[in-house]
Design a protein around this motif. Structure first.
Motif, PDB file in Angstrom:
ATOM      1  N   ILE A  99      41.211  43.651  24.044  1.00 25.49           N
ATOM      2  CA  ILE A  99      40.826  42.469  24.938  1.00 25.49           C
ATOM      3  C   ILE A  99      41.364  42.388  26.016  1.00 25.49           C
ATOM      4  O   ILE A  99      42.647  42.368  26.141  1.00 25.49           O
ATOM      5  CB  ILE A  99      41.048  41.528  23.704  1.00 25.49           C
ATOM      6  N   TRP A 100      40.541  42.130  27.028  1.00 28.91           N
ATOM      7  CA  TRP A 100      41.420  41.709  28.428  1.00 28.91           C
ATOM      8  C   TRP A 100      40.849  40.312  28.688  1.00 28.91           C
ATOM      9  O   TRP A 100      39.880  39.904  28.367  1.00 28.91           O
ATOM     10  CB  TRP A 100      40.549  42.694  29.519  1.00 28.91           C
ATOM     11  N   ALA A 101      41.877  39.861  29.422  1.00 26.08           N
ATOM     12  CA  ALA A 101      41.581  38.254  29.641  1.00 26.08           C
ATOM     13  C   ALA A 101      41.877  37.938  31.244  1.00 26.08           C
ATOM     14  O   ALA A 101      42.997  38.367  31.416  1.00 26.08           O
ATOM     15  CB  ALA A 101      42.169  37.412  28.593  1.00 26.08           C
ATOM     16  N   ARG A 102      40.974  37.223  31.719  1.00 27.77           N
ATOM     17  CA  ARG A 102      41.476  36.994  33.071  1.00 27.77           C
ATOM     18  C   ARG A 102      42.239  35.333  33.076  1.00 27.77           C
ATOM     19  O   ARG A 102      41.810  34.691  32.065  1.00 27.77           O
ATOM     20  CB  ARG A 102      40.197  36.555  33.903  1.00 27.77           C
ATOM     21  N   ALA A 103      43.207  35.341  33.680  1.00 21.65           N
ATOM     22  CA  ALA A 103      44.058  34.111  33.663  1.00 21.65           C
ATOM     23  C   ALA A 103      44.331  33.499  35.121  1.00 21.65           C
ATOM     24  O   ALA A 103      44.216  34.326  36.016  1.00 21.65           O
ATOM     25  CB  ALA A 103      45.700  34.464  33.077  1.00 21.65           C
ATOM     26  N   HIS A 119      45.475  42.479  27.167  1.00 24.44           N
ATOM     27  CA  HIS A 119      45.880  42.874  28.447  1.00 24.44           C
ATOM     28  C   HIS A 119      45.379  41.336  29.143  1.00 24.44           C
ATOM     29  O   HIS A 119      44.324  40.919  28.862  1.00 24.44           O
ATOM     30  CB  HIS A 119      44.826  44.024  29.254  1.00 24.44           C
ATOM     31  N   VAL A 120      46.339  40.936  30.058  1.00 21.04           N
ATOM     32  CA  VAL A 120      46.165  39.838  30.863  1.00 21.04           C
ATOM     33  C   VAL A 120      46.026  39.974  32.479  1.00 21.04           C
ATOM     34  O   VAL A 120      46.993  40.501  32.634  1.00 21.04           O
ATOM     35  CB  VAL A 120      46.981  38.554  30.376  1.00 21.04           C
ATOM     36  N   VAL A 121      45.055  39.578  33.098  1.00 27.23           N
ATOM     37  CA  VAL A 121      44.935  39.893  34.412  1.00 27.23           C
ATOM     38  C   VAL A 121      44.911  38.749  35.298  1.00 27.23           C
ATOM     39  O   VAL A 121      44.256  37.712  34.980  1.00 27.23           O
ATOM     40  CB  VAL A 121      43.650  40.876  34.949  1.00 27.23           C
ATOM     41  N   PHE A 122      45.603  38.788  36.803  1.00 24.62           N
ATOM     42  CA  PHE A 122      45.462  37.591  37.614  1.00 24.62           C
ATOM     43  C   PHE A 122      44.710  38.147  38.792  1.00 24.62           C
ATOM     44  O   PHE A 122      45.609  38.433  39.695  1.00 24.62           O
ATOM     45  CB  PHE A 122      46.801  37.391  37.695  1.00 24.62           C
ATOM     46  N   PRO A 123      43.579  38.215  38.672  1.00 23.05           N
ATOM     47  CA  PRO A 123      42.551  38.628  39.978  1.00 23.05           C
ATOM     48  C   PRO A 123      43.271  37.853  41.249  1.00 23.05           C
ATOM     49  O   PRO A 123      43.423  38.717  42.476  1.00 23.05           O
ATOM     50  CB  PRO A 123      41.464  38.740  39.614  1.00 23.05           C
ATOM     51  N   GLU A 124      43.260  36.611  41.619  1.00 25.31           N
ATOM     52  CA  GLU A 124      43.429  36.086  42.543  1.00 25.31           C
ATOM     53  C   GLU A 124      44.858  36.112  43.055  1.00 25.31           C
ATOM     54  O   GLU A 124      45.121  36.287  44.122  1.00 25.31           O
ATOM     55  CB  GLU A 124      43.201  34.229  42.233  1.00 25.31           C
ATOM     56  N   GLN A 125      45.693  36.171  42.091  1.00 27.90           N
ATOM     57  CA  GLN A 125      47.168  36.260  42.378  1.00 27.90           C
ATOM     58  C   GLN A 125      47.453  37.757  43.013  1.00 27.90           C
ATOM     59  O   GLN A 125      48.214  37.767  44.078  1.00 27.90           O
ATOM     60  CB  GLN A 125      48.082  35.812  41.178  1.00 27.90           C
TER      61      GLN A 125
END
Length: 219
Positions: A99-103, A119-125
């Motif tokens: 499971i991947w999740a956008r934070a 997996h946690v991703v921070f695309p904007e950061q």
């Protein structure tokens, strides 16, 4: 994230989610894309073979769509924190193994991790950090890898120019390793201890983020 043994589910088709779903499809992955907006789904229906409108905060809806059979899932919901958290928890309950999740914030990310997101991703950061390095003019590209590790593409600092890398002491002084070198219009080649870097060459350097920052400042 794609796997030939099962579909990848993408939930939330904003800019981030739709870009992921389209790229996975381009790579030949089986993708089930889901969003709560009919308008969004219709806009993507010609580009995605499996795209549906559904309320993903309902576990029975997820089951009916076959989400529980997925090997990989991405929760790309960003604007509605409660929905992001609820959907992630439902995917955990369904036993999806990856499971991947956008934070959208560190606090949001910690909640997703505690719920069981792998997996946690921070695309904007992450994009902000990358662009900031590009705007500074000292780096040609920058990618943060796994927390405090980073890869930078840059022109070499003066201290390693025209000497073999083994004599430049870049690792002992900066804690950074040069992994590849590009000379002129040639392709990148792996760096060795004997590699000599020229002033106009481009290097790929990897190391802890703080060490990369120091190296970039010296370039």
């Amino acid at each position: 994230m794609a796997d030939a043994h099962g579909p990848t589910v993408v939930i939330g088709l904003g800019r981030f989610g739709s870009a992921i779903a389209l790229e996975l499809t381009r790579q030949g992955a089986e993708v089930l894309a889901i969003d709560g907006s009919d308008r969004t789904v219709q806009a993507l229906s010609s580009e995605l073979s499996q795209v549906v409108t559904a309320d993903c905060t309902d576990v029975e809806t997820l089951r009916q769509l076959g989400v529980g059979d997925a090997r990989h899932a991405l929760v790309a919901i960003g604007d509605h924190l409660e929905d992001s958290i609820l959907v992630t928890s439902l995917l955990v309950d369904l036993g999806i193994p990856d499971i991947w999740a956008r934070a959208t914030s560190a606090h949001h990310g910690r909640i997703l991790e505690r719920l069981g997101a792998h997996h946690v991703v921070f695309p904007e950061q992450e994009m902000g950090q990358r662009v900031a390095h590009l705007v500074s003019g000292n780096v040609l590209d920058y990618l943060r890898i796994d927390g405090d590790f980073a890869l930078a593409k840059l022109h070499p600092p003066h201290e390693i120019i025209n000497v073999p890398l083994s004599r430049s002491e870049i690792r002992s002084k900066h804690g950074v390793t040069v992994v590849a070198v590009k000379q002129g219009d040639d392709a990148f080649t792996y760096a060795t201890n004997e590699t000599v870097v020229g002033r106009d060459d481009v290097i790929l350097a990897v190391g802890h983020s703080d060490d990369i920052e120091h190296l970039v400042g010296d370039a």
